[in-house]
Motif scaffolding. Structure first.
Motif, mmCIF file in Angstrom:
data_model
loop_
_atom_site.group_PDB
_atom_site.id
_atom_site.type_symbol
_atom_site.label_atom_id
_atom_site.label_comp_id
_atom_site.label_asym_id
_atom_site.label_seq_id
_atom_site.Cartn_x
_atom_site.Cartn_y
_atom_site.Cartn_z
ATOM 1 N N UNK A 151 14.120 32.235 -0.786
ATOM 2 C CA UNK A 151 14.128 32.034 -2.242
ATOM 3 C C UNK A 151 15.500 31.598 -2.711
ATOM 4 N N UNK A 152 15.551 30.706 -3.704
ATOM 5 C CA UNK A 152 16.846 30.198 -4.173
ATOM 6 C C UNK A 152 17.765 31.328 -4.621
ATOM 7 N N UNK A 153 19.012 31.268 -4.173
ATOM 8 C CA UNK A 153 20.051 32.222 -4.602
ATOM 9 C C UNK A 153 21.366 31.464 -4.554
ATOM 10 N N UNK A 154 21.935 31.191 -5.728
ATOM 11 C CA UNK A 154 23.147 30.380 -5.771
ATOM 12 C C UNK A 154 24.304 31.075 -5.079
ATOM 13 N N UNK A 155 24.342 32.408 -5.161
ATOM 14 C CA UNK A 155 25.407 33.181 -4.530
ATOM 15 C C UNK A 155 24.821 34.085 -3.450
ATOM 16 N N UNK A 156 25.618 34.303 -2.408
ATOM 17 C CA UNK A 156 25.279 35.248 -1.339
ATOM 18 C C UNK A 156 26.607 35.588 -0.679
ATOM 19 N N UNK A 157 27.330 36.519 -1.320
ATOM 20 C CA UNK A 157 28.714 36.767 -0.914
ATOM 21 C C UNK A 157 29.204 38.118 -1.404
ATOM 22 N N UNK A 200 27.014 43.255 4.088
ATOM 23 C CA UNK A 200 26.325 42.022 4.484
ATOM 24 C C UNK A 200 24.866 42.068 4.047
ATOM 25 N N UNK A 201 24.191 43.184 4.316
ATOM 26 C CA UNK A 201 22.770 43.287 3.994
ATOM 27 C C UNK A 201 22.529 43.243 2.489
ATOM 28 N N UNK A 202 23.351 43.946 1.733
ATOM 29 C CA UNK A 202 23.143 44.033 0.292
ATOM 30 C C UNK A 202 23.537 42.756 -0.427
ATOM 31 N N UNK A 203 24.672 42.177 -0.052
ATOM 32 C CA UNK A 203 25.239 41.065 -0.821
ATOM 33 C C UNK A 203 24.892 39.692 -0.271
ATOM 34 N N UNK A 204 25.026 39.492 1.021
ATOM 35 C CA UNK A 204 24.749 38.175 1.599
ATOM 36 C C UNK A 204 23.246 38.010 1.814
ATOM 37 N N UNK A 205 22.661 38.886 2.603
ATOM 38 C CA UNK A 205 21.219 38.809 2.843
ATOM 39 C C UNK A 205 20.448 39.017 1.543
ATOM 40 N N UNK A 206 21.012 39.833 0.642
ATOM 41 C CA UNK A 206 20.350 40.107 -0.633
ATOM 42 C C UNK A 206 20.551 39.042 -1.691
ATOM 43 N N UNK A 207 21.348 38.006 -1.407
ATOM 44 C CA UNK A 207 21.522 36.907 -2.340
ATOM 45 C C UNK A 207 22.241 37.279 -3.617
ATOM 46 N N UNK A 208 23.332 38.053 -3.508
ATOM 47 C CA UNK A 208 24.080 38.506 -4.671
ATOM 48 C C UNK A 208 25.502 37.958 -4.669
ATOM 49 N N UNK A 209 26.142 38.006 -5.823
ATOM 50 C CA UNK A 209 27.559 37.651 -5.969
ATOM 51 C C UNK A 209 28.321 38.957 -6.193
ATOM 52 N N UNK A 210 28.767 39.560 -5.095
ATOM 53 C CA UNK A 210 29.323 40.914 -5.153
ATOM 54 C C UNK A 210 30.842 40.926 -5.236
ATOM 55 N N UNK A 211 31.354 41.965 -5.882
ATOM 56 C CA UNK A 211 32.784 42.213 -5.869
ATOM 57 C C UNK A 211 33.129 43.023 -4.628
ATOM 58 N N UNK A 212 34.300 43.626 -4.604
ATOM 59 C CA UNK A 212 34.747 44.346 -3.409
ATOM 60 C C UNK A 212 33.969 45.642 -3.170
ATOM 61 N N UNK A 213 33.230 46.116 -4.169
ATOM 62 C CA UNK A 213 32.401 47.317 -4.001
ATOM 63 C C UNK A 213 30.959 46.967 -3.652
ATOM 64 N N UNK A 214 30.669 45.667 -3.560
ATOM 65 C CA UNK A 214 29.287 45.284 -3.315
ATOM 66 C C UNK A 214 28.440 45.385 -4.561
ATOM 67 N N UNK A 215 29.038 45.083 -5.725
ATOM 68 C CA UNK A 215 28.349 45.168 -7.006
ATOM 69 C C UNK A 215 28.301 43.793 -7.649
ATOM 70 N N UNK A 216 27.116 43.379 -8.100
ATOM 71 C CA UNK A 216 26.932 42.109 -8.799
ATOM 72 C C UNK A 216 26.702 42.422 -10.269
ATOM 73 N N UNK A 217 27.674 42.060 -11.111
ATOM 74 C CA UNK A 217 27.568 42.391 -12.527
ATOM 75 C C UNK A 217 26.399 41.688 -13.213
ATOM 76 N N UNK A 249 25.534 49.279 -6.420
ATOM 77 C CA UNK A 249 26.715 48.951 -5.614
ATOM 78 C C UNK A 249 26.588 49.585 -4.238
ATOM 79 N N UNK A 250 27.283 48.998 -3.296
ATOM 80 C CA UNK A 250 27.276 49.530 -1.923
ATOM 81 C C UNK A 250 28.284 50.659 -1.776
ATOM 82 N N UNK A 251 29.470 50.482 -2.337
ATOM 83 C CA UNK A 251 30.552 51.437 -2.161
ATOM 84 C C UNK A 251 30.816 52.194 -3.455
ATOM 85 N N UNK A 252 31.381 53.387 -3.331
ATOM 86 C CA UNK A 252 31.696 54.180 -4.503
ATOM 87 C C UNK A 252 33.014 53.730 -5.116
ATOM 88 N N UNK A 253 33.509 54.470 -6.105
ATOM 89 C CA UNK A 253 34.725 54.070 -6.811
ATOM 90 C C UNK A 253 35.943 54.022 -5.898
#
Length: 350
Positions: free
Chosen positions: A75-81, A317-334, A341-345
């Motif tokens: 499925x189309x996902x402009x970001x995966x990172x 990798x699973x949450x952000x790349x495979x999941x087609x998200x544009x994540x920050x350093x915590x694995x959170x896509x605003x 998010x993948x990681x805590x504060x």
């Protein structure tokens, strides 16, 4: 007998290669000598803990075999990172990939991430050590040739952006790096034309309104920074964590004939994250005295030595790349807060 892809002798390749890294403050340093500004001093490969026989090949244990490059279109996902941002830790004329166990042999490098990286670093010595990366689980070593303005060494300040992205169209096929994977992106010996034609060149050098430069711009507006973006290969042979030339076990994706889809070549069928350096150097004004420890701007190159804690890298990798998200350093896509998010504060797995 394990598979080996030999292209040049380890000695010849070691002569032609260099590496990269980052550091947080500006310091003064003596002008590099002629040998240091054009490449590395010739040195024979030496055995190391990761490569006991010293032949330059480090086998993956276990190897990843039986993989067919995926040509699926998800499925189309402009970001995966996601971002793995790291600050400069130190500088040194060391290169644990090209010249393991040989301190002082290479041109000067700026190191990011693992604070202990030196010529003697191997996988076991890096994993679990202190890091300047936002995520404590990322003890990887990243480095590049140091940048000088005249006789002054100029170091990037604060966390620098290191993207982990999908380099292939089927972003769902990307899997984490194996522990100990290492490679060199680019070469200190590359010509301006080779740098421009490099698959991972991206934007080259830029500042102000000057973009896509092979060499340093002649002038940068006062108060701006000198930036560079460059992408790494993202297809792995599944067999080796390193090779004598520190490149041949990795490859860039290719375009599937008749489509616009990027796929891994059959020789390197395993899709792994595509690392993209986005570095910013606090230098502006007259750029005539700016150079790299490896030479002119087109000699820019960098190294990656994976020492992530496996569960954290896999989760990102699973949450952000495979999941087609544009994540920050915590694995959170605003843009997709519902995905969490993948990681805590503290940038750790909960």
């Amino acid at each position: 007998m394990r598979t080996r892809i030999r292209t040049l002798s380890a000695l010849l390749l070691a002569t032609a290669l260099g590496v990269s890294a980052l550091t947080v403050e500006t310091v003064t340093a003596a002008t590099p000598d002629a040998a240091a500004t054009t490449g590395h001093t010739t040195a024979a490969a030496l055995p190391s803990a990761d490569d006991p026989d010293g032949d330059g090949y480090i086998p993956a244990v276990p190897p990843v075999t039986g993989v067919t490059p995926s040509d699926a279109v998800p499925p189309p996902a402009y970001f995966h990172e996601f971002q793995a941002n790291c600050a400069v830790s130190h500088t040194a004329p060391d290169d644990p990939i090209v010249f393991p166990g040989q301190p002082g042999v290479s041109h000067d490098h700026t190191f990011l991430g693992n604070t202990t990286t030196d010529a003697h670093s191997d996988t076991a010595a890096l994993v679990g050590r202190p890091t300047t990366c936002n995520a404590p689980a990322d003890a990887s070593a990243y480095w590049m040739p140091s940048l000088y303005d005249g006789d002054q060494k100029v170091l990037p300040t604060g966390p620098q952006v290191i993207y982990y992205k999908s380099g292939v169209t089927d972003y769902t096929s990307v899997r984490p790096f194996p522990r100990g994977l290492r490679y060199v992106v680019g070469s200190p010996m590359q010509s301006a034309d080779e740098f421009r034609a490099h698959d991972g060149w991206v934007e080259g050098w830029e500042c102000g309104d000057s973009y896509q430069n092979v060499d340093f711009p002649g002038h940068c507006p006062d108060g701006t920074q000198l930036n560079i973006r460059m992408q790494a290969p993202s297809c792995w042979d599944g067999l080796h964590l390193d090779a004598p030339n520190h490149r041949s076990h990795m490859a860039y994706p290719v375009v599937k004939p008749g489509t616009n889809d990027d796929v891994c070549p059959s020789s390197h069928p395993v899709a792994v994250p595509m690392v993209e350096f986005k570095m910013a150097f606090p230098v502006s004004g007259d750029m005539s005295g700016v150079r790299l420890a490896s030479g002119r701007g087109h000699s820019f190159h960098y190294d990656v030595f994976n020492a992530w804690e496996d569960p954290t890298l896999k989760a990102l990798v699973d949450h952000c790349i495979v999941g087609g998200l544009q994540c920050d350093t915590r694995g959170y896509d605003q843009n997709h807060p519902e995905r969490g998010a993948v990681l805590n504060a503290d940038h750790r797995l909960p």
